[in-house]
Enzyme design. Structure first.
Site, PDB file in Angstrom:
ATOM      1  N   GLU A   1       0.849  -1.194   0.000  1.00  0.00           N
ATOM      2  CA  GLU A   1       0.000   0.000   0.000  1.00  0.00           C
ATOM      3  C   GLU A   1       0.876   1.231   0.000  1.00  0.00           C
ATOM      4  OE1 GLU A   1      -0.312   2.397   2.502  1.00  0.00           O
ATOM      5  OE2 GLU A   1      -2.151   3.403   1.896  1.00  0.00           O
ATOM      6  N   GLU A   2       1.962   1.173   0.727  1.00  0.00           N
ATOM      7  CA  GLU A   2       2.842   2.344   0.872  1.00  0.00           C
ATOM      8  C   GLU A   2       3.575   2.667  -0.435  1.00  0.00           C
ATOM      9  OE1 GLU A   2       2.521   4.150   3.297  1.00  0.00           O
ATOM     10  OE2 GLU A   2       2.210   3.067   5.163  1.00  0.00           O
TER      11      GLU A   2
HETATM   12  N1  DTR Z   1      -2.546   6.224   3.257  1.00  0.00           N
HETATM   13  C1  DTR Z   1      -2.154   6.051   4.623  1.00  0.00           C
HETATM   14  C2  DTR Z   1      -2.210   7.257   5.483  1.00  0.00           C
HETATM   15  C3  DTR Z   1      -3.358   8.122   5.330  1.00  0.00           C
HETATM   16  C4  DTR Z   1      -3.244   9.444   5.220  1.00  0.00           C
HETATM   17  N2  DTR Z   1      -4.504   9.963   5.179  1.00  0.00           N
HETATM   18  C5  DTR Z   1      -5.404   8.962   5.261  1.00  0.00           C
HETATM   19  C6  DTR Z   1      -6.786   8.999   5.263  1.00  0.00           C
HETATM   20  C7  DTR Z   1      -7.485   7.776   5.332  1.00  0.00           C
HETATM   21  C8  DTR Z   1      -6.794   6.600   5.372  1.00  0.00           C
HETATM   22  C9  DTR Z   1      -5.391   6.594   5.376  1.00  0.00           C
HETATM   23  C10 DTR Z   1      -4.716   7.786   5.332  1.00  0.00           C
HETATM   24  C11 DTR Z   1      -0.780   5.491   4.680  1.00  0.00           C
HETATM   25  O1  DTR Z   1       0.208   6.253   4.702  1.00  0.00           O
HETATM   26  O2  DTR Z   1      -0.678   4.262   4.715  1.00  0.00           O
HETATM   27 ZN    ZN Z   2       1.562   4.923   5.553  1.00  0.00          ZN
HETATM   28 ZN    ZN Z   3      -1.557   3.263   6.052  1.00  0.00          ZN
END
Ligand code: DTR
Ligand code: ZN
Ligand code: ZN
Ligand code: CA
Length: 337
Positions: free
Chosen positions: A179-180
């Site tokens: 995911e990252e």
């Molecule tokens: N994508 C996530 C962190 C993240 C940042 N804003 C949101 C809002 C809703 C869910 C996740 C996130 C990560 O860095 O894995």
């Molecule tokens: Zn993250």
């Molecule tokens: Zn995350």
């Protein structure tokens, strides 16, 4: 316990209870005894979700922390700590009676995996799924981001098994890789779903960062029905919520939403700063980030609010029971997972 065994034990339990109330003619009694009038058929109502023990969720986090520590300090895609995390969760689910599938993909030239777990039974034409990304960034163990979501989804799946649920809908749980690196694993999963399979999804619930140490309580507002289930639960607990505005497209639900699947989820905040007004209603520290260890080496088991983790784990279970288990009758709850 298999579903058939669970159903038999539930029926035995029901018969015993009815006999105790004189509603049945116990074997051997006079067949001429005037049986009591059959009770009005109880209208099926949604079963209440069980409490998710936050101690169990934290135990999973401790395991994920240990796996990161034993593997270079992280659980990132392409690193040994990620595969060790997958193996830990898969073993728990296999032991609890799930049908698990490891789905491999490539990102950045290295192999990653999604873990999919199906609870046997439920209407195969209606699929409710809950998921969380299991990978961390390379700079740390990723306990809040996103061990918190991964552990809460795991413990809810184990609670479904413990309850011996025979849910109305088919329940599926997923742990995403990479995911990252740009929502890679969940995109791979959704892209490989045939259209006919996508059409069966009644919803995908995403849990990414749900235990932030200076927590906010944010609810995704993508699908009104799912949003309402979460907001009503928090309202019933006297906890105010806000709409999640930081994450559009920033987590795995985006791939499901892009495929036309209703999505929802919970979030406790990342690098944005908690306002004074938010601190007044939620507690915590105004002027500080919701998670000051976001994507840092300090995102360890010390970087978790137990209260937020507990509340969100229980809200997750409530959504699964409300949206997916429905009014299906559940056999007696087992005591072990
Ligand atoms: N994508 C996530 C962190 C993240 C940042 N804003 C949101 C809002 C809703 C869910 C996740 C996130 C990560 O860095 O894995
Ligand atoms: Zn993250
Ligand atoms: Zn995350
Ligand atoms: Ca709980």
């Amino acid at each position: 316990m298999s579903i058939r065994t669970a159903r038999r034990s539930w029926v035995r339990h029901l018969v015993t209870a009815c006999a105790a109330m004189g509603l049945l003619i116990p074997a051997g009694a006079s067949a001429l005894a005037a049986p009591s009038p059959a009770p009005a058929a109880a209208s099926p109502s949604a079963l209440a979700a069980p409490d998710i023990p936050v101690a169990n969720v934290k135990a999973h986090l401790s395991q994920l922390q240990s796996l990161a520590t034993a593997n270079g300090g992280n659980r990132a895609h392409g690193r040994p700590g990620y595969r060790a995390s997958i193996d830990y969760i898969k073993a728990k689910l296999d032991a609890a009676g799930y049908t698990t599938t490891l789905q491999s993909f490539t990102s950045g030239g290295t192999t990653g995996w999604n873990l999919i777990a199906d609870w046997p039974g439920g209407n195969p034409n209606t699929v409710l799924m809950a998921g969380a990304h299991l990978d961390s960034v390379t700079s740390g163990p990723g306990i809040n981001d996103n061990g918190s979501g991964s552990a809460a989804v795991l413990e809810t799946a184990l609670a479904v098994s413990r309850a011996g649920s025979a849910p109305e809908q088919h329940l599926r749980f997923g742990w995403w890789g990479a995911e990252e690196r740009g929502l890679v694993g969940s995109r791979n999963y959704v892209s490989r779903l045939p259209a006919a399979e996508r059409a069966k999804f009644t919803g995908y619930l995403n849990f990414d960062m749900i235990g932030s140490p200076n927590p906010g309580y944010f609810v995704y507002d993508d699908d009104p029905k799912i949003e309402k289930v979460f907001k009503d639960w928090y309202l019933s607990k006297g906890i105010s919520t806000e709409i999640e505005t930081e994450g559009d497209g920033r987590s795995d639900h985006a791939n499901f939403k892009n495929a036309g699947i209703p999505v929802g989820g919970l979030f406790t905040g990342a690098s944005r700063t908690k306002t004074t007004a938010q601190a007044q209603k939620w507690g915590g520290t105004a002027g500080q980030a919701f998670d000051r260890c976001y994507h840092s080496s300090c995102d360890t088991t010390s970087n978790i609010s137990d209260t937020a983790l507990d509340r969100n784990s229980d809200a997750l279970a409530h959504a699964i029971w409300t949206l997916g288990v429905g009014s299906a009758t559940a056999p007696r709850t087992k005591t072990t997972s």
